[in-house]
Design a protein around this motif. Structure first.
Motif, PDB file in Angstrom:
ATOM      1  N   ALA A 102       0.831  -1.209   0.000  1.00  0.00           N
ATOM      2  CA  ALA A 102       0.000   0.000   0.000  1.00  0.00           C
ATOM      3  C   ALA A 102       0.862   1.254   0.000  1.00  0.00           C
ATOM      4  O   ALA A 102       0.567   2.231  -0.693  1.00  0.00           O
ATOM      5  CB  ALA A 102      -0.927  -0.014   1.211  1.00  0.00           C
ATOM      6  N   GLY A 106       1.107   3.964  -3.037  1.00  0.00           N
ATOM      7  CA  GLY A 106       0.768   5.332  -2.692  1.00  0.00           C
ATOM      8  C   GLY A 106       1.869   6.312  -3.035  1.00  0.00           C
ATOM      9  O   GLY A 106       1.619   7.382  -3.588  1.00  0.00           O
ATOM     10  N   ALA A 237       0.244   7.953   7.126  1.00  0.00           N
ATOM     11  CA  ALA A 237      -1.019   7.935   6.391  1.00  0.00           C
ATOM     12  C   ALA A 237      -1.467   9.330   5.969  1.00  0.00           C
ATOM     13  O   ALA A 237      -1.864   9.549   4.824  1.00  0.00           O
ATOM     14  CB  ALA A 237      -2.103   7.268   7.246  1.00  0.00           C
ATOM     15  N   ASN A 241      -1.975  10.816   2.105  1.00  0.00           N
ATOM     16  CA  ASN A 241      -3.216  11.392   1.581  1.00  0.00           C
ATOM     17  C   ASN A 241      -2.958  12.734   0.907  1.00  0.00           C
ATOM     18  O   ASN A 241      -3.527  13.048  -0.141  1.00  0.00           O
ATOM     19  CB  ASN A 241      -4.227  11.576   2.715  1.00  0.00           C
ATOM     20  N   ARG A 294      -8.843  -1.322  -1.303  1.00  0.00           N
ATOM     21  CA  ARG A 294      -9.421  -0.063  -1.790  1.00  0.00           C
ATOM     22  C   ARG A 294     -10.859  -0.224  -2.255  1.00  0.00           C
ATOM     23  O   ARG A 294     -11.622   0.742  -2.281  1.00  0.00           O
ATOM     24  CB  ARG A 294      -8.570   0.503  -2.931  1.00  0.00           C
ATOM     25  N   HIS A 301      -5.878   6.764   2.842  1.00  0.00           N
ATOM     26  CA  HIS A 301      -4.796   5.926   3.344  1.00  0.00           C
ATOM     27  C   HIS A 301      -4.850   5.719   4.854  1.00  0.00           C
ATOM     28  O   HIS A 301      -4.191   4.812   5.372  1.00  0.00           O
ATOM     29  CB  HIS A 301      -3.441   6.529   2.952  1.00  0.00           C
ATOM     30  N   LEU A 305      -4.009   1.669   4.915  1.00  0.00           N
ATOM     31  CA  LEU A 305      -2.802   1.086   5.509  1.00  0.00           C
ATOM     32  C   LEU A 305      -3.113   0.032   6.569  1.00  0.00           C
ATOM     33  O   LEU A 305      -2.600  -1.096   6.486  1.00  0.00           O
ATOM     34  CB  LEU A 305      -1.918   2.205   6.075  1.00  0.00           C
TER      35      LEU A 305
END
Length: 358
Positions: A102, A106, A237, A241, A294, A301, A305
């Protein structure tokens, strides 16, 4: 009078809007919390199946007896000495690889990115082969340290090459640098194993990908790295984002893009480096888990996560358990099983019309 009536209606309208904005957020939070509780329950069930199922099936009450009041029985020895370390490392490595996948997707903003694209897997493989070839090391406990050092060096090299331009590390430069460095590391590794039979044997054993570790001491040895990596990954996280909106937007929101990138690369390096060092290159977890997650969480996120970590643990444990069933009394290593299961599953995900984008 119209002005008075209009101004009197404004607070009423605002008061009516506020609950409509707050309520979906609260409902979403409760739903996500419930989903995490369900995933935690599935992790417990997966651990129980991993402890019970194997070449010799052991009932759940016998497993409980072995954990709580062990004796010298054969079942107790199998559970405590073989299956407990395997289950613990399977859960930890699955969580690490799911979270690392992830994070990788990302940071690169590439939906088909895998942790191996940052040079980590091939760096660990090269270090292990070099340790065997030049130092004669064949001990699995030593492999962890050399594999971790190689993974870290590979990731740092990719990050340094990807940061060389004026724009610093960007999704495109990281992917291109990762592909080039990974190809170079893999070529050097193959050149060495073709020259030395002992290095080939060590590399072949490591390459297959297995969570059948040799006892709890090995688990304890790698545990601090995995815990630190999980903490670093989950801490990034909010920055991730912001990066999803673009680097300029992230900076305008007060985030340091460079710091977020460094934190993310560090977390991926620690997570994947420790995992591949102790278990070999277990593929597809970091690729398919974030996509599946997702579909439930959306692009946030803060939920992607932790969901990816829990789903990765479940996937590795269940796949390893299936590998022990289909080839009983032998077993198929988890790396092979994940390739057999993960490839068609990922094809199905890609073909979905509503596949969630990073």
């Amino acid at each position: 009078m119209r002005r008075t009536g209009s101004s009197a209606r404004v607070p009423t309208a605002e008061a009516g809007i506020a609950p409509s904005r707050v309520e979906p957020t609260a409902t979403r939070y409760r739903t996500r919390t419930l989903q995490i509780i369900v995933l935690l329950g599935l992790v417990v069930v997966s651990c129980a199946l991993s402890l019970c199922i194997g070449a010799k099936p052991i009932p759940l009450d016998a497993v409980w007896h072995a954990l709580v009041t062990p004796s010298g029985l054969e079942d107790d020895m199998i559970v405590r000495d073989l299956r407990v370390p395997r289950t613990v490392i399977g859960a930890l490595v699955g969580a690490a690889l799911g979270l690392a996948g992830a994070l990788t997707q990302g940071h690169t903003r590439n939906p088909i990115a895998d942790p191996g694209i940052l040079g980590i897997t091939h760096g660990a493989g090269l270090a292990i082969v070099l340790a065997t070839y030049s130092l004669g090391i064949t001990d699995l406990h030593s492999f962890i340290w050399f594999g971790f050092a190689g993974a870290a060096l590979g990731a740092l090299t990719v990050f340094a090459v990807g940061s060389a331009g004026r724009g610093g590390p960007t999704p495109l430069t990281l992917v291109l640098a990762g592909a080039a460095i990974s190809a170079l590391l893999q070529a050097i590794t193959f050149a060495i194993v073709l020259l030395d039979q002992r290095s080939l044997d060590a590399f072949r054993f490591w390459k297959v990908g297995s969570i059948a570790v040799a006892g709890m001491p090995l688990v304890v040895q790698v545990l601090p790295f995995l815990v630190i990596g999980l903490a670093l990954g989950l801490a990034g996280a909010s920055g991730l984002n912001a990066l999803a909106l673009g680097e300029d937007v992230a900076r305008s929101l007060g985030h340091s893009v460079e710091r977020v990138r460094v934190l993310g690369i560090a977390a991926i390096t620690v997570l994947v480096g420790a995992s591949v060092a102790v278990c070999g290159p277990i593929g597809f977890v970091g690729l398919i888990v974030p996509h599946a997650v997702r579909l439930v969480t959306g692009p946030d996120h803060r939920w992607i996560l932790p969901f990816s970590a829990l789903a990765g643990a479940i996937l590795v444990l269940l796949t390893d358990t299936v590998g022990r069933i289909v080839a009983r009394p032998g077993e198929i290593e988890v790396g092979v099983m994940l390739a057999l299961i993960g490839a068609p599953f990922f094809v199905v995900l890609v073909r979905r019309r509503k596949l969630v984008r990073v």
